[in-house]
Every structure is written in structure tokens, then in C-alpha cells.
Design a protein around this motif. Structure first.
Motif, short mmCIF file in Angstrom:
data_model
loop_
_atom_site.label_atom_id
_atom_site.label_comp_id
_atom_site.label_asym_id
_atom_site.label_seq_id
_atom_site.Cartn_x
_atom_site.Cartn_y
_atom_site.Cartn_z
N ARG A 139 0.79 -1.22 -0.03
CA ARG A 139 -0.08 0.09 0.02
C ARG A 139 0.90 1.22 -0.05
N ILE A 140 0.33 2.44 -0.66
CA ILE A 140 1.03 3.60 -0.53
C ILE A 140 0.68 4.49 0.54
N TYR A 141 1.84 4.87 1.41
CA TYR A 141 1.79 5.50 2.69
C TYR A 141 2.22 6.96 2.45
N VAL A 142 1.94 7.95 3.12
CA VAL A 142 2.60 9.17 3.41
C VAL A 142 3.84 8.88 4.14
N ARG A 143 5.07 9.54 3.65
CA ARG A 143 6.23 9.46 4.53
C ARG A 143 6.14 9.75 5.79
N GLU A 144 6.64 9.13 6.85
CA GLU A 144 6.31 9.63 8.37
C GLU A 144 6.61 11.09 8.53
N GLU A 145 7.95 11.57 7.94
CA GLU A 145 8.27 12.95 8.20
C GLU A 145 7.26 13.90 7.82
N PHE A 146 6.12 13.73 6.87
CA PHE A 146 5.24 14.59 6.57
C PHE A 146 3.96 14.19 6.79
N ASP A 147 3.95 13.41 7.80
CA ASP A 147 2.43 13.04 8.48
C ASP A 147 1.88 14.46 9.28
N HIS A 148 2.79 15.34 9.92
CA HIS A 148 2.06 16.25 10.47
C HIS A 148 1.69 17.37 9.57
N VAL A 149 2.23 17.27 8.45
CA VAL A 149 1.74 18.33 7.20
C VAL A 149 0.59 18.05 6.52
N VAL A 150 0.50 16.66 6.39
CA VAL A 150 -0.92 16.07 5.84
C VAL A 150 -2.16 16.31 6.76
N ALA A 151 -1.71 15.99 8.13
CA ALA A 151 -2.75 16.14 9.12
C ALA A 151 -3.39 17.41 9.15
N ASP A 152 -2.47 18.45 9.24
CA ASP A 152 -2.72 20.03 9.57
C ASP A 152 -3.54 20.30 8.14
N TYR A 153 -3.24 20.05 7.02
CA TYR A 153 -3.84 20.31 5.99
C TYR A 153 -5.23 19.83 5.74
N VAL A 154 -5.31 18.58 6.12
CA VAL A 154 -6.68 17.75 6.16
C VAL A 154 -7.71 18.55 6.90
N LEU A 155 -7.13 18.76 8.27
CA LEU A 155 -7.88 19.53 9.22
C LEU A 155 -8.39 20.80 8.95
N GLN A 156 -7.64 21.62 8.18
CA GLN A 156 -8.06 22.95 7.50
C GLN A 156 -8.78 22.77 6.55
N GLN A 157 -9.00 21.89 5.57
CA GLN A 157 -9.69 21.48 4.78
C GLN A 157 -11.09 20.84 5.08
N ASN A 158 -11.30 20.28 6.21
CA ASN A 158 -12.26 19.71 6.94
C ASN A 158 -12.99 20.31 8.21
N PRO A 159 -13.45 21.64 8.19
CA PRO A 159 -13.45 22.19 9.43
C PRO A 159 -14.87 21.76 10.06
N THR A 160 -15.61 21.07 9.35
CA THR A 160 -16.97 20.68 9.82
C THR A 160 -16.70 19.80 10.87
N LYS A 161 -17.83 19.73 11.76
CA LYS A 161 -18.09 18.90 12.95
C LYS A 161 -18.34 17.23 12.46
N LEU A 162 -17.75 16.52 13.30
CA LEU A 162 -17.71 14.90 13.08
C LEU A 162 -19.36 14.60 13.41
N SER A 163 -19.69 13.45 12.54
CA SER A 163 -21.02 13.19 12.62
C SER A 163 -21.09 12.28 13.99
N GLN A 164 -22.26 12.04 14.37
CA GLN A 164 -22.47 11.10 15.23
C GLN A 164 -22.02 9.90 15.39
N ALA A 165 -21.93 9.30 14.23
CA ALA A 165 -21.38 7.80 14.17
C ALA A 165 -19.82 8.04 14.15
N ALA A 166 -19.15 9.11 13.69
CA ALA A 166 -17.77 9.28 13.51
C ALA A 166 -17.53 9.42 15.07
N LEU A 167 -18.07 10.31 15.85
CA LEU A 167 -17.76 10.33 17.21
C LEU A 167 -18.12 9.45 18.07
N GLU A 168 -18.96 8.25 17.90
CA GLU A 168 -18.91 7.11 18.41
C GLU A 168 -18.04 6.14 18.21
#
Length: 213
Positions: free
Chosen positions: A96-125
Motif C-alpha cells: 500500500r502507498i503511505y505518506v512518509r512519516e516526516e510529512f504526517d504532520h503536514v498532511v494532518a494539518d492540511y486535512v484538518l484545515q480542509q475539513n473544518p466541519t464537525k464530526l457526525s454522531q457515527a464518527a464520534l461514536e
């Protein structure tokens, strides 16, 4: 690819030509196998075995193994190439293709910025189950919640709130756990700071088999 078998049948002094046409799936050209494998692996959300990949591209397993090794070298920038921000890894008998470990934080920050909406109830559970029961497999999460959790787990992975910890050597199941990003979002330093869940459950264990916090 079309295969034609022509037979001549002679009956009452006449010759009749019979053509048998069979459609055979064309395998990927040898020169394109690496690129074809890249395309398949790019959309895979679970590690794929060599046999599965070989079937997908219509090539011998030995050729696919060589192609995977070439892709790994290419992504790693061997031979003077450019090292990519992602890598191809073999995990639990699958690729499987993975993000390199040294860029995990960059991707996580980007995804968080692109998805500011709240999590659904199913996701929270689902996130709660993972937080309290980690490490835990997708199948175990589904068993506890009694629903399919594939899309929810992908959402949580995309948000950077959970991560793949390891793959079970016997079952091949990926086990998930929470990330530092979740801790920062909750304002805690450790998962041990989560409130005990037992007092909140009717019988102290409903829905969470085994020990609970």
C-alpha cells in the motif's frame, strides 16, 4: 484480443468455413506494469497482496514482485531520482502507498484545515470506541457498534484523528489507535486522561466488552 479458429467442413461437395471467435482479456503491456500497479495502489484503502495485484494486471507474480521493487526504488529516489513525499510499503503481506512519516504532520494539518466541519454522531461514536479500546481492528469496531464502519474509519484517518498502529500477523487485520492531533483537539496530554466510561454505562460494560476505563 481476438482469437480465431478456422475449420473447413466438406459436406455434399461443398466447403463451409467455420470461424470461432473468442474474446480474451488483454493483459497490461510489460512496459506499463509499474504504472498500472501505481494506479491501482493509489486508490487502494487496504494493503493488496501480490497475487491480487498480479491478477489485476494479468502478469506473473514474479514479474509483479520485480515491478513493486522498482516502484519502491523509484519512490525512494534511488539512482539519482527525486525522493517522493510518499512511499510504497509492504504491511501484513500486502502492499500500500503511505505518506512518509516526516510529512504526517503536514498532511494532518492540511486535512484538518480542509475539513473544518464537525464530526457526525457515527464518527464520534467510532472515535470513542477506538480511543477506549485501542489498539483495535476495524472488524472489532464494527462488532461493538453493530454497523459497518469502513467509511467512518476512512473519515477519521483522513482527519488525522486516528492512525494505523500495526497489522496483525495472523489475521492481516489493521489495528487502529488515536493520534497526538486528537489529544491536542481534546486538550489533554495523554489518552490516560480520558474520563472513565464505566460510570456512564448502564451495567458498567454495555457495548464495551472487557475492561473499560
Amino acid at each position: 484480443m481476438t482469437v480465431e479458429n478456422t475449420a473447413e467442413a466438406t459436406e455434399v461437395g461443398e466447403t463451409t468455413e467455420v470461424t470461432d471467435t473468442t474474446e480474451v482479456p488483454a493483459p497490461v503491456e510489460d512496459a506499463q506494469i509499474e504504472r498500472a500497479l501505481e494506479a491501482i495502489l493509489m486508490v487502494a484503502d487496504e494493503p493488496m497482496s501480490v497475487v491480487t495485484l498480479a491478477t489485476a494486471v494479468g502478469a506473473p507474480v514474479k514479474r509483479v514482485r520485480a515491478a513493486l521493487a522498482a516502484i519502491v526504488a523509484d519512490f525512494d529516489g534511488e539512482g539519482g531520482g527525486v525522493r517522493r513525499g510518499f512511499e510504497l510499503r509492504e504491511v501484513g503481506g500486502g502492499w500500500r502507498i503511505y505518506v512518509r512519516e516526516e510529512f504526517d504532520h503536514v498532511v494532518a494539518d492540511y486535512v484538518l484545515q480542509q475539513n473544518p466541519t464537525k464530526l457526525s454522531q457515527a464518527a464520534l461514536e467510532t472515535l470513542a470506541v477506538i480511543a477506549y479500546k485501542q489498539p483495535i481492528s476495524r472488524g472489532a469496531i464494527a462488532s461493538i457498534r453493530a454497523v459497518n464502519v469502513d467509511s467512518v474509519v476512512r473519515t477519521l484517518l483522513g482527519r488525522g484523528l486516528i492512525t494505523e498502529l500495526f497489522t496483525d500477523s495472523e489475521t492481516g487485520a489493521i489495528n487502529y489507535g488515536t493520534t497526538d492531533l486528537l489529544l491536542s483537539q481534546l486538550g489533554i496530554n495523554s489518552i490516560d486522561e480520558l474520563p472513565k466510561i464505566s460510570p456512564l454505562l448502564a451495567d458498567g460494560a454495555d457495548g464495551f466488552e472487557g475492561d473499560v476505563r
